[in-house]
Design a protein around this motif. Sequence first.
Motif, PDB file in Angstrom:
ATOM      1  N   UNK A  79       0.806  -1.239   0.000  1.00  0.00           N
ATOM      2  CA  UNK A  79       0.000   0.000   0.000  1.00  0.00           C
ATOM      3  C   UNK A  79       0.831   1.277   0.000  1.00  0.00           C
ATOM      4  N   UNK A  80       1.535   1.500  -1.091  1.00  0.00           N
ATOM      5  CA  UNK A  80       2.392   2.682  -1.216  1.00  0.00           C
ATOM      6  C   UNK A  80       2.150   3.338  -2.573  1.00  0.00           C
ATOM      7  N   UNK A  81       1.857   4.625  -2.568  1.00  0.00           N
ATOM      8  CA  UNK A  81       1.857   5.460  -3.761  1.00  0.00           C
ATOM      9  C   UNK A  81       1.048   4.947  -4.935  1.00  0.00           C
ATOM     10  N   UNK A  82       1.716   4.845  -6.098  1.00  0.00           N
ATOM     11  CA  UNK A  82       1.056   4.505  -7.353  1.00  0.00           C
ATOM     12  C   UNK A  82       0.896   3.009  -7.565  1.00  0.00           C
ATOM     13  N   UNK A  83       1.378   2.190  -6.633  1.00  0.00           N
ATOM     14  CA  UNK A  83       1.099   0.758  -6.722  1.00  0.00           C
ATOM     15  C   UNK A  83      -0.397   0.523  -6.511  1.00  0.00           C
ATOM     16  N   UNK A  84      -0.911  -0.611  -6.984  1.00  0.00           N
ATOM     17  CA  UNK A  84      -2.331  -0.885  -6.819  1.00  0.00           C
ATOM     18  C   UNK A  84      -2.728  -0.904  -5.349  1.00  0.00           C
TER      19      UNK A  84
ATOM     20  N   UNK B 134      -7.071  10.069   0.812  1.00  0.00           N
ATOM     21  CA  UNK B 134      -5.684  10.331   0.432  1.00  0.00           C
ATOM     22  C   UNK B 134      -4.784  10.617   1.636  1.00  0.00           C
ATOM     23  N   UNK B 135      -5.255  11.403   2.589  1.00  0.00           N
ATOM     24  CA  UNK B 135      -4.418  11.772   3.727  1.00  0.00           C
ATOM     25  C   UNK B 135      -4.016  10.553   4.540  1.00  0.00           C
ATOM     26  N   UNK B 136      -4.981   9.686   4.843  1.00  0.00           N
ATOM     27  CA  UNK B 136      -4.679   8.481   5.605  1.00  0.00           C
ATOM     28  C   UNK B 136      -3.797   7.532   4.810  1.00  0.00           C
ATOM     29  N   UNK B 137      -4.003   7.472   3.494  1.00  0.00           N
ATOM     30  CA  UNK B 137      -3.195   6.576   2.669  1.00  0.00           C
ATOM     31  C   UNK B 137      -1.726   7.001   2.655  1.00  0.00           C
ATOM     32  N   UNK B 138      -1.458   8.302   2.762  1.00  0.00           N
ATOM     33  CA  UNK B 138      -0.068   8.766   2.851  1.00  0.00           C
ATOM     34  C   UNK B 138       0.589   8.239   4.119  1.00  0.00           C
TER      35      UNK B 138
ATOM     36  N   UNK C 193      12.450   4.602  -2.872  1.00  0.00           N
ATOM     37  CA  UNK C 193      12.656   5.400  -4.077  1.00  0.00           C
ATOM     38  C   UNK C 193      11.331   5.778  -4.724  1.00  0.00           C
ATOM     39  N   UNK C 194      10.264   5.236  -4.189  1.00  0.00           N
ATOM     40  CA  UNK C 194       8.918   5.367  -4.755  1.00  0.00           C
ATOM     41  C   UNK C 194       8.138   6.394  -3.960  1.00  0.00           C
ATOM     42  N   UNK C 195       7.441   7.292  -4.641  1.00  0.00           N
ATOM     43  CA  UNK C 195       6.652   8.312  -3.955  1.00  0.00           C
ATOM     44  C   UNK C 195       5.431   7.689  -3.289  1.00  0.00           C
ATOM     45  N   UNK C 196       5.091   8.169  -2.086  1.00  0.00           N
ATOM     46  CA  UNK C 196       3.882   7.696  -1.406  1.00  0.00           C
ATOM     47  C   UNK C 196       2.659   8.507  -1.839  1.00  0.00           C
TER      48      UNK C 196
ATOM     49  N   UNK D 147     -10.127  -7.958   2.446  1.00  0.00           N
ATOM     50  CA  UNK D 147      -9.713  -9.297   2.003  1.00  0.00           C
ATOM     51  C   UNK D 147      -8.488  -9.219   1.096  1.00  0.00           C
ATOM     52  N   UNK D 148      -8.445  -8.180   0.265  1.00  0.00           N
ATOM     53  CA  UNK D 148      -7.305  -8.007  -0.634  1.00  0.00           C
ATOM     54  C   UNK D 148      -6.037  -7.692   0.151  1.00  0.00           C
ATOM     55  N   UNK D 149      -6.135  -6.836   1.160  1.00  0.00           N
ATOM     56  CA  UNK D 149      -4.973  -6.542   2.002  1.00  0.00           C
ATOM     57  C   UNK D 149      -4.558  -7.779   2.806  1.00  0.00           C
TER      58      UNK D 149
END
Length: 200
Positions: free
Chosen positions: A104-109, A120-124, A153-156, A178-180
Amino acid sequence: QMRSPFPNRKALFDVSIAGPWVGFIISIPLLIFGLNQSAVVPFDPKTSGFLNFESVNPSFSFLLTVLSKLTLGDALTSEQAIHLHPMAIAGYLGLIVTAINLVPVGQLDGGHLVHAMFGQKTSLTIGQVTRFLILILSLMRTEFIPLAVFLFLFSVQDEPALNDVSELDNIRDIIGFLTLFLLLLILLPMPSTVAQWLNY
């Protein structure tokens, strides 16, 4: 990377889970079929690992250990590794790619998924915490070092949806959790208590 913003968080969620679940559904039959054709070999602490296809240590992954034990039976113990059949390698790599994509980071699914579920805020925050947890895990299990470096190296930061306020419905929330949970099954090692229960 998405080229344009999603209309809302529901659309973001639907796209974010499609790829990982399709990859997982394709990988599992390939892996089970390949494990049936694979051979058990002695475990070597110096060479056996999660990327040595001639001597894979399945215990690094809860899901891989369970599938390997159910497929290979009593032939597989904690003192054994697996020489993967090419079909098993294909399914195994599919699982690894699915797990990386679900982080669960940035532009990854996985980043899109937690953005859609929590905003968005919590996901950061989740992305930052995840990066440090993977870093800690890599200090204990060196095979995770490349993933830890990649994540730092990946943006969050994830692009907000056009309507980034409306929340998901209950069904999507359940599917999201379930996915997580699937990510944890692939990424976390086999607990000793479950290993004893499986006679591994």
